[in-house]
Design an enzyme around this catalytic site. Sequence first.
Site, PDB file in Angstrom:
ATOM      1  N   SER A 134       0.954  -1.277  -0.041  1.00  0.00           N
ATOM      2  CA  SER A 134      -0.069   0.011  -0.036  1.00  0.00           C
ATOM      3  C   SER A 134       0.866   1.288  -0.066  1.00  0.00           C
ATOM      4  CB  SER A 134      -0.997   0.018   1.011  1.00  0.00           C
ATOM      5  OG  SER A 134      -1.863   0.930   1.067  1.00  0.00           O
ATOM      6  N   ASN A 135       0.291   2.246   0.431  1.00  0.00           N
ATOM      7  CA  ASN A 135       0.964   3.512   0.276  1.00  0.00           C
ATOM      8  C   ASN A 135       0.544   4.407   1.576  1.00  0.00           C
ATOM      9  OD1 ASN A 135      -1.239   5.023  -0.532  1.00  0.00           O
ATOM     10  ND2 ASN A 135      -1.167   3.878  -1.946  1.00  0.00           N
TER      11      ASN A 135
END
Length: 400
Positions: free
Chosen positions: A212-213
């Site tokens: 993810s980020n």
Amino acid sequence: MSDRPADTVVLLGVTGGIAAYKAVEVSSRLRRAGAEVHVIMTAAATRLVTPLTFGSITGQPVYTDLLQEPRREAVEHIALARRAHLLLIAPATADVIGKLAAGIADDFLTTEALAVTCPVLVCPAMNADMYAHRAVQRNLQTLRDLGYLVLEPDHGRLATGAVGPGRLPDPEAIVARAMALLAGHGQDLAGVPILVTAGGTREPIDPVRFISNHSSGKMGFALAAAARDRGAKVTLVTAPATVSPPPGVEVVPVQTAQEMYDAVLERFADVRVVLKAAAVADYRVARPAPGKLKKGQAPTTLELELNPDILAELGHRKGRQVLVGFAAETGNPVAEALRKLRRKGLDLIVANDVSDPDSGFGADTNRVWICGPGDAVEELPLLGKREVADRVLDRVVSLL
Ligand code: C5P
């Protein structure tokens, strides 16, 4: 408050909720924005914050129902009511909401509410169970039917420890809404169907891990709340975020880029505006493991494959829709953003430099450039995310 004359008069009604202290910051922000602010306190509010505090900030006498205050003539109430451009009631307790709904005028604030002809913005704040009570909800609906504007409370931890809707929005959000009303774009998106995406997608590696980020979802949620407040019918397709989505919008939770793609494409034909603030993973794991990968047995490299570019696809299919993209960059944000605007067929793209801590992931502020249409670039100063959202929506309105 560039789009208002300097003589803008705001009446700030403060009632006796725990959140009354936040009204101090509201009055200060309104003052700094150039408004002439007159505070009206209920008797209960004066037990939580002193009139002197408001008086010092606003430089104006504070109206209360305390007998030691010199009582002003009835005509002065009316004169003040006539001069007002906005009556803002923050926080508004269940009690004052009930009185306003019934047309009761038994103190300075409720009397003034009947006397003004300007917009009235009511900001409810109370315990979540009280807020959910049918009587309160009925009274709020009555207020809306009477033409009052209601700023939905935030979800969050309340003073009682309970979690739910009922929290007074941050002073910044309240003032942004007040400014929007004063600037005349109160309900300039009334009934417009708008789709907002937010959060950071999660691409599974196995049932317990993902890629993810750092997206917090704050910018997308601020856009959804701002559009809602301006009357839009908002659908928020959101990947996981660190904050709760705003109430009063339809929330469609998703996890992966593919799920976001499906949710957005399914709704695209029915919306007029798409604001794509989500941080979408460009790649996903080609073959996520069906069971948890064990240490020592897991591969040391992950094979990735490209995710669909949602925005580029919308650019292809675009009819009358206004498409707004976001570009979080670390290099040359404007050049990168303009390149993406052209490649993805967008109307506008909002660029920011995420290496700047003031506009990085999770920050409450953002320094952005609004790029487009074409090569046009507007640089905005450092602003709260809610204010950035309203500036972006101003541009959207001009394109509609
Ligand atoms: O290409 P880049 O990811 O930098 O572009 C950012 C913009 O494109 C954002 O508005 C983001 O929501 C959107 N995007 C998308 N689908 C992807 C990747 C990005 O819609 N797969």
